[in-house]
Design a protein around this motif. Structure first.
Motif, PDB file in Angstrom:
ATOM      1  N   SER A  59      37.214  43.313  30.903  1.00 44.09           N
ATOM      2  CA  SER A  59      37.707  44.259  31.300  1.00 44.09           C
ATOM      3  C   SER A  59      36.685  45.816  32.109  1.00 44.09           C
ATOM      4  O   SER A  59      37.268  45.668  33.344  1.00 44.09           O
ATOM      5  CB  SER A  59      37.807  45.417  29.863  1.00 44.09           C
ATOM      6  N   VAL A  60      36.111  45.098  32.450  1.00 40.95           N
ATOM      7  CA  VAL A  60      35.059  46.348  32.911  1.00 40.95           C
ATOM      8  C   VAL A  60      35.173  46.070  34.249  1.00 40.95           C
ATOM      9  O   VAL A  60      35.669  47.006  35.074  1.00 40.95           O
ATOM     10  CB  VAL A  60      33.739  47.176  32.108  1.00 40.95           C
ATOM     11  N   ILE A  61      34.333  45.040  34.103  1.00 42.59           N
ATOM     12  CA  ILE A  61      34.338  44.263  35.760  1.00 42.59           C
ATOM     13  C   ILE A  61      35.580  43.715  36.693  1.00 42.59           C
ATOM     14  O   ILE A  61      35.212  45.126  37.872  1.00 42.59           O
ATOM     15  CB  ILE A  61      33.502  43.292  35.684  1.00 42.59           C
ATOM     16  N   PRO A  62      36.181  43.224  36.296  1.00 39.88           N
ATOM     17  CA  PRO A  62      38.481  43.649  37.070  1.00 39.88           C
ATOM     18  C   PRO A  62      38.423  45.304  37.119  1.00 39.88           C
ATOM     19  O   PRO A  62      39.039  45.179  38.072  1.00 39.88           O
ATOM     20  CB  PRO A  62      38.631  42.930  35.750  1.00 39.88           C
ATOM     21  N   GLY A  63      37.865  45.860  36.154  1.00 39.13           N
ATOM     22  CA  GLY A  63      38.607  47.108  35.933  1.00 39.13           C
ATOM     23  C   GLY A  63      38.128  47.775  37.612  1.00 39.13           C
ATOM     24  O   GLY A  63      38.317  48.821  38.078  1.00 39.13           O
ATOM     25  N   ARG A  64      37.050  48.136  37.332  1.00 38.01           N
ATOM     26  CA  ARG A  64      35.633  48.401  38.768  1.00 38.01           C
ATOM     27  C   ARG A  64      35.605  47.780  39.470  1.00 38.01           C
ATOM     28  O   ARG A  64      35.938  48.303  41.157  1.00 38.01           O
ATOM     29  CB  ARG A  64      34.154  47.941  38.337  1.00 38.01           C
ATOM     30  N   LEU A  65      36.876  47.101  39.930  1.00 40.24           N
ATOM     31  CA  LEU A  65      36.596  46.105  41.598  1.00 40.24           C
ATOM     32  C   LEU A  65      38.517  46.251  41.290  1.00 40.24           C
ATOM     33  O   LEU A  65      38.160  45.700  42.968  1.00 40.24           O
ATOM     34  CB  LEU A  65      36.434  44.431  41.199  1.00 40.24           C
TER      35      LEU A  65
END
Length: 277
Positions: free
Chosen positions: A236-242
């Motif tokens: 969730s976090v990494i794909p969301g940030r990118l």
């Protein structure tokens, strides 16, 4: 912080009964806990001493009731241990949790920050600190294997390693140094054109990837997560940030993998050789 532990890096007593305490963060996800336990159990297979098997306990910083750090220490003491090797199953020496744990065992702080944990009661046992992962070669091999399926032509591809990170200066520096060394290990072993790093704390990932894409728009970028297992940060976090940026990614963590077992086992065996010497 006044600790009751007795820190030591040598074995002054002629009687040494070694024990090993593996510490990881902890999770409400029973599957995550099982992954850690399985890896620790596999790493203990060769841990024999003249007096018999070496006791190894897997414990957790928080959440896993009945298996917290003091619980693990108590179990080792009940089994007659005189020297405890504390192996932190964490990604980076820049993790403030690692500093908290070691301070609570009587070790000096990494910086000016005072640890947040109560002192552990170790009953006079000597404490021997181990190392987190940082840029260990076994884990570099693991991460390279994780991303091979995403690679087409390494010589024309770049890597972006993303870790949790820290805003605190000393710990931020430790994260940066370990990640930079790890990135270079993977880049060199895989023959990639270049490798960069970014942290989630502070929020660097999108900015770093955007800069990489602007500088070399035709270069494929493979994003490599530096996390023990797949979960909230990797899915969730990494794909969301990118967000909408272009990159290759499969979100794989380090567990389960035999490389983590080999890394733990190497530290354990090296320490036991010292204990027996």
């Amino acid at each position: 912080m006044q600790a009751s532990a007795t820190p030591s890096s040598s074995f002054p007593s002629p009687i040494v009964r070694p024990g090993i305490l593996v510490i990881s963060h902890g999770s409400r996800d029973g599957g995550w806990v099982a992954l850690v336990d399985e890896a620790v159990e596999a790493a203990t297979i060769r841990l024999q001493q003249p007096a018999g098997p070496v006791p190894v306990v897997s414990s957790f910083l928080e959440i896993v009731e009945g298996r917290l750090i003091q619980d693990g220490v108590d179990e080792l003491l009940e089994r007659g241990v005189t020297d405890i090797f504390v192996l932190p199953l964490f990604v980076s020496s820049g993790a403030t949790h690692v500093d908290d744990i070691m301070q609570a065992f009587g070790q000096p702080p990494a910086g000016l920050r005072e640890g947040e944990l109560e002192v552990f009661h170790v009953g006079g046992a000597r404490i021997h600190p181990g190392r987190p992962i940082d840029d260990e070669p076994e884990i570099a091999e693991l991460l390279l294997a994780n991303i091979r399926e995403l690679s087409r032509d390494p010589a024309s591809e770049a890597l972006l390693l993303i870790g949790h990170g820290s805003r605190e200066p000393v710990f931020h520096g430790r994260w940066r140094e370990g990640m930079t060394r790890m990135a270079e290990r993977i880049r060199a072993a895989g023959g990639f054109a270049r490798a960069e790093t970014a942290m989630l704390l502070p929020d660097q990932a999108a900015c770093k990837l955007s800069a990489m894409r602007r500088k070399r728009p035709d270069e494929r970028v493979i994003v490599v997560p530096l996390f023990l297992s797949q979960g909230y940060f990797t899915t969730s976090v990494i794909p969301g940030r990118l967000s909408e940026l272009e990159y290759e990614y499969n979100g794989r963590g380090m567990l389960p993998d035999e490389a983590v077992v080999r890394w733990m086992q190497r530290q354990m065996l090296q320490w036991l050789e010292q204990a027996g010497g």
